[in-house]
Enzyme design. Sequence first.
Site, PDB file in Angstrom:
ATOM      1  N   ASP A 251       1.024  -1.114   0.094  1.00 14.36           N
ATOM      2  CA  ASP A 251       0.110   0.026  -0.080  1.00 14.36           C
ATOM      3  C   ASP A 251       0.904   1.351  -0.035  1.00 14.36           C
ATOM      4  O   ASP A 251       2.069   1.246   0.120  1.00 14.36           O
ATOM      5  CB  ASP A 251      -0.955   0.091   1.145  1.00 14.36           C
ATOM      6  CG  ASP A 251      -2.370   0.910   0.835  1.00 14.36           C
ATOM      7  OD1 ASP A 251      -2.276   1.734  -0.084  1.00 14.36           O
ATOM      8  OD2 ASP A 251      -3.288   0.785   1.437  1.00 14.36           O
TER       9      ASP A 251
HETATM   10  C1  BGC Z   1      -5.153   3.200   0.141  1.00 15.22           C
HETATM   11  C2  BGC Z   1      -5.475   1.939  -1.058  1.00 15.22           C
HETATM   12  C3  BGC Z   1      -5.292   2.772  -2.447  1.00 15.22           C
HETATM   13  C4  BGC Z   1      -3.899   3.670  -2.494  1.00 15.22           C
HETATM   14  C5  BGC Z   1      -3.792   4.083  -3.789  1.00 15.22           C
HETATM   15  C6  BGC Z   1      -3.934   4.102  -0.021  1.00 15.22           C
HETATM   16  O1  BGC Z   1      -3.967   5.037   0.674  1.00 15.22           O
HETATM   17  O2  BGC Z   1      -5.138   2.552   1.360  1.00 15.22           O
HETATM   18  O3  BGC Z   1      -6.638   1.615  -0.762  1.00 15.22           O
HETATM   19  O4  BGC Z   1      -5.499   1.781  -3.275  1.00 15.22           O
HETATM   20  O5  BGC Z   1      -3.923   4.453  -1.478  1.00 15.22           O
HETATM   21  O6  BGC Z   1      -4.792   5.132  -4.291  1.00 15.22           O
END
Ligand code: BGC
Length: 725
Positions: free
Chosen positions: A248
């Site tokens: 993530d």
């Molecule tokens: C979130 C993810 C997301 C990623 C990209 C993160 O902060 O937890 O779910 O896919 O950002 O936007």
Amino acid sequence: MTLEEKLGQLVQRAGGRSKALNSRLDDAELERVRAGGVGSYLHVAGAEPLGRLQKVAVEESRLGIPLLFAMDVVHGYRTIFPVPLALASTWSPESEERASRIAAEEATAAGLHWTFAPMIDIARDPRWGRIVEGAGEDPYLGARMAVAQVNGYQGGNTPRPGSLMATAKHFGAYGAAIGGRDYNSADISERTLQEVYLPPFYAAARAGSGSFMVAFNDIAGVPTTANRELLRGTLRERWGWQGLMVSDWGAIGELINHGVAADRAAAASLALDASVDMDMVGGVFAEDLKAVISKDPARLRQLDEAVLRILRVKEQLGLFDKPMQYHDAEREARELLAPDHREAARVVARQSIVLLKNEGRLLPLDATKLRSIAVIGALATDGLSELGSWRAQGKAEDVVTVLKGITAAAPDLKITSAPGADPRNGDLTAIPAALKIARAADLTILMIGEDFDQSGESRSRSSLELPPSQMELARRVLALGKPVVVLLANGRPLAIQELAEQAPVIVETWMLGVEAGNAVADVLFGKYSPAGRLPAAFPRVTGATPFNYSANATGRPADPDLGKDTVRYHDLPITPLFAFGHGLSYGEFRYSDLAQSTQSVAPGERIDISITVENTGGATGDEVVQLYVRDPVASVARPVLELRGFKRIELGAGQRKRVTFSLTPEQLAFWSPRGQWLVEAGRIDFWVGASSADLRASGSFEISKTHMGTAPAAALPTRVIVSGN
Ligand code: BGC
């Protein structure tokens, strides 16, 4: 490949700042691509701009390896569908798949290869803001919706040329954050992890999700980004999944904050060892792995594996053969917001609506008996909020708001409107103006709740009550004593005890996407009988959270009698306000003739449980038939109820259908203290009904022999056959 080129493949960079897509794609960025320093971009979009970027990668870098373009296409790309919690309320995997397929058609036309969806975290604490992004509290429902989305996005069980690669996220117990505070630790038992949080992931892995994303948080002190046992052991080795694992956002570097890595090099080493392949935005792999590899050559093999997995999905998506196939601007113009996409969004939106309460059968409205309607509430004209917190390329101006939908559906009525109060602030000064129009109208439609930014990532709330301005507006409108229909808009179950006592009619509309207003009007005026069901219970008060229908049996089962010492709060009834699976209809459905194919089922056999459902009301409607089970005597305490089958069926007035659920004993397996799936011999009780709190018929059967299960029980699908005229 040089070491730098290998490391480059592991790098995912943000092509845009927050929602300003492509804004970072400058000359310096193109140079990075030419040098082979980037494997993927996120927060980018557009057939043409991404086509230009892809050309640089393919034609001007030494190896010509294509880039992967990714975005959070979560519930639609330009045609925005209901938020995922609302989609789950359809209890229709078919509708979920259709919505995902349309999102994929639009996203791939706009140059994207990869979506960070489905989000399949089980969420049992509605304080957690991200409950809106998933399918709610139940692993069986969650697993069905996970598979539907993977199939919808990818169009099959691997990423394939022209398809949108799915991401099962956030593996493995992100939704178990203590207290519902986003990013918090999950301190759960191994059994809870295996039986509740992992089944949707197992189902998504089996469905062929091309990628997985690792959760930010830790489980019992092991940050998931460094959880070798879970990532490499469970997912890759035991489940046999070999797709692309992405971290993530910045999560590899966060291993330092977690306190398991002293520096970035140690963090990079832990993540690679756990089998994380791609570093979302953090730059830790790119900058710090080299030093790790020079000291520990064993990591080079792991790096090669990671590179190979990334190249493999690029190949599966057809990017080596036809890198430009995602960059047809004419197709993009045709696909986005195509009329049939909008139509599908309307169908799915009305399927998502849950009728919580309909006292005196005020709904459906008979427009011929009304002269005027007052539509009150800031949310009734808030198009942006209908799009939810992940709106991809959705635009507020595309949205049919609730006010617009009602106005279009009732051209002969006088429709007035006023905001009354906004969920964001405590300003009550506009309430008197709203009361004035409510007084003058025959009926008020009052829309209250949360806006799009009060749920979602990092939007956890300590209180599940309605924002104070919203409840105050409701009190004052209801005090007029005139007919009121309350529409709720929100991204989580709310604690609306006071509202539920006072308001005769409550309709849960969540955030319904571009066709919100039309869908709401279809339901209000009886063009469509509501049949959505809650995918997570509504507690009476915040302090009753977490509450789950599927809790383990205790030594002192909850008893409504306060005089007894049982597992309950002394200041609350033992039931939630609205139970898991609850949702009313304009029709009436009668359940009869329960039958079972056998009294005893052996390993490898099935039992068929059948029931007849008849629509005894006067209009066509859908019913969601639900099957629950319980293992009453096992070597460990089992949940008092577990969902193991459901089917949404449409029935005309007077029509009957026979629904057959076909189960295997392996679907009753539990995670044994020895760390294996175990099916124990003995009695199993079952119920068929209209919700977890409205069980209409019951029976039991025997499992004849103790044996090993094969997989997370809740991940295994029950076959459902519907027959009848
Ligand atoms: C979130 C993810 C997301 C990623 C990209 C993160 O902060 O937890 O779910 O896919 O950002 O936007």
